[in-house]
Scaffold this motif. Structure first.
Motif, mmCIF file in Angstrom:
data_model
loop_
_atom_site.group_PDB
_atom_site.id
_atom_site.type_symbol
_atom_site.label_atom_id
_atom_site.label_comp_id
_atom_site.label_asym_id
_atom_site.label_seq_id
_atom_site.Cartn_x
_atom_site.Cartn_y
_atom_site.Cartn_z
ATOM 1 N N ARG A 49 0.841 -1.211 0.000
ATOM 2 C CA ARG A 49 0.000 0.000 0.000
ATOM 3 C C ARG A 49 0.869 1.251 0.000
ATOM 4 O O ARG A 49 0.627 2.200 -0.760
ATOM 5 N N ALA A 50 1.888 1.261 0.858
ATOM 6 C CA ALA A 50 2.764 2.428 0.942
ATOM 7 C C ALA A 50 3.556 2.619 -0.346
ATOM 8 O O ALA A 50 3.733 3.755 -0.814
ATOM 9 N N GLU A 53 1.439 4.206 -3.131
ATOM 10 C CA GLU A 53 1.284 5.647 -2.927
ATOM 11 C C GLU A 53 2.542 6.391 -3.364
ATOM 12 O O GLU A 53 2.459 7.472 -3.965
ATOM 13 N N GLN A 54 3.711 5.819 -3.088
ATOM 14 C CA GLN A 54 4.959 6.440 -3.539
ATOM 15 C C GLN A 54 5.055 6.463 -5.057
ATOM 16 O O GLN A 54 5.484 7.457 -5.645
#
Length: 371
Positions: A49-50, A53-54
């Motif tokens: 998920r992170a 987003e990046q």
């Protein structure tokens, strides 16, 4: 010249990213038996998920899961096929310069098929957190299973099912047809075959070694192209499938050298993928002359290295793109790193910040060249 709205994109990525330190810690704990698969999956989900987003924040037009659920770029997928087992090995059948991954290999023990493959679920999760952004799935090429089990393995003996080698080629292609349909049904419209066989077949020393064992690489290459093309017959019209060709990528090292001339006519002139991601970040890849065999595919020039943190000179990269445009029209060219940043869970020798600096650099150059 406008940017491309269809994959592959002017500024694209190969697929893998450096694993965050916390995910590495959790995977090590899982390997020691200190936590269960549920806790591992929770950590992987959060890290993916992170990462997504990046990737979106960085402006990428397609996102991947960074291959965060894998140990290796290829073995995890291939070992999950029906009829294939992963086995321990004393050493890798190819030698990286300076460093070696944890040794493992594959054996064909039954009829090869796709089955209920876990990577479909991996893609579904990626798509669920991408928020409508195009998702790119990366899997090893069909040729990798044959290469590992039947070409690299000096003691290969076919099981009775595959005494006729043509049946093995057909079954591998059939398994990949099912894979293409399964990923498509899960919403995948951008699939990539990762393939080190062609990089290996470019290497003059390796070609000589295989010839001494009685292997005719030209004939094997033709069989590989036919097998890949048979698999691609399952590709719907609104799905893009590309091929990434690599000369090895482990902890910033490599295992093959040699230009594409040895394979260009057979591969570029006959393989029906929509695009080629080609390693061109060092002299080991040779010149652009073999690109004269490209037909209507996009060519993604891997001119930005993922092996080392030093940033390339923008003017030098632009000049290289101009040189390539002497063999393939500029509108058929794109730009990417030559490989992923973490083909195995260990990752290349750079920081996450340096990894994203590379992404920003390739996007800036692509904007300057193509607008």
């Amino acid at each position: 010249m406008a940017k491309r709205n269809t994959a592959p994109f002017r500024a694209d990525i190969v697929g893998s990213f450096l694993r965050p330190a916390e995910l590495k810690r959790v995977r090590e704990a899982y390997g020691r038996g200190e936590i269960g698969p549920e806790q591992l999956k929770e950590a992987e989900d959060g890290a993916i998920r992170a990462l997504v987003e990046q990737e979106k924040k960085a402006g990428l037009q397609a996102v991947t899961d960074g291959e965060f659920r894998r140990r290796y770029w290829h073995l995890d997928f291939l070992a999950a096929l029906k009829g294939v087992n992963e086995v321990k090995a004393e050493h890798w059948s190819v030698a990286f310069k300076e460093r070696q991954p944890k040794a493992a290999t594959l054996e064909i023990v039954g009829k090869v098929d796709f089955g209920d493959h876990p990577f479909v679920g991996h893609f579904e999760y990626l798509r669920s957190v991408a928020g409508g952004t195009l998702c790119k799935m990366t899997i090893p090429s069909p040729s990798m299973l044959h290469l590992i089990c039947c070409v690299r393995a000096e003691n290969y003996r076919p099981i009775p099912e595959y005494e006729d080698p043509r049946k093995l080629y057909r079954d591998i292609a059939g398994a990949y047809q099912k894979a293409i349909r399964a990923f498509y049904d899960a919403g995948c419209r951008y699939l990539q075959f990762d393939d080190t066989s062609w990089g290996e077949f470019c290497d003059p020393q390796k070609r000589r070694a295989y010839a001494e064992r009685g292997l005719n690489l030209d004939e094997i290459e033709k069989e590989y192209v036919a097998m890949i093309n048979l698999a691609l017959e399952a590709k719907p019209k609104d799905m893009v499938i590309t091929m990434h060709i690599c000369r090895g990528n482990f902890r910033s090292t490599w295992f093959s050298s040699g230009g594409y001339e040895a394979v260009a006519e057979i591969l570029f002139g006959n393989c029906h993928v929509d695009g080629f991601f080609l390693e061109y970040d060092s002299d080991r890849a040779g010149g652009f002359e073999p690109l004269r065999h490209i037909r209507n595919q996009q060519v993604v020039l891997g001119l930005i290295t993922s092996k080392f943190p030093q940033l390339e000179k923008e003017e030098f990269v632009r000049k290289r793109i101009e040189e390539a445009a002497g063999y393939v029209p500029l509108e058929q060219l794109c730009l990417s790193p030559q490989c992923g940043f973490s083909s195995t869970e260990e990752g290349n020798i750079m920081t996450e910040q340096q990894q994203w600096d590379k992404i920003r650099l390739l996007q800036k150059i692509a904007e300057d060249v193509w607008g």
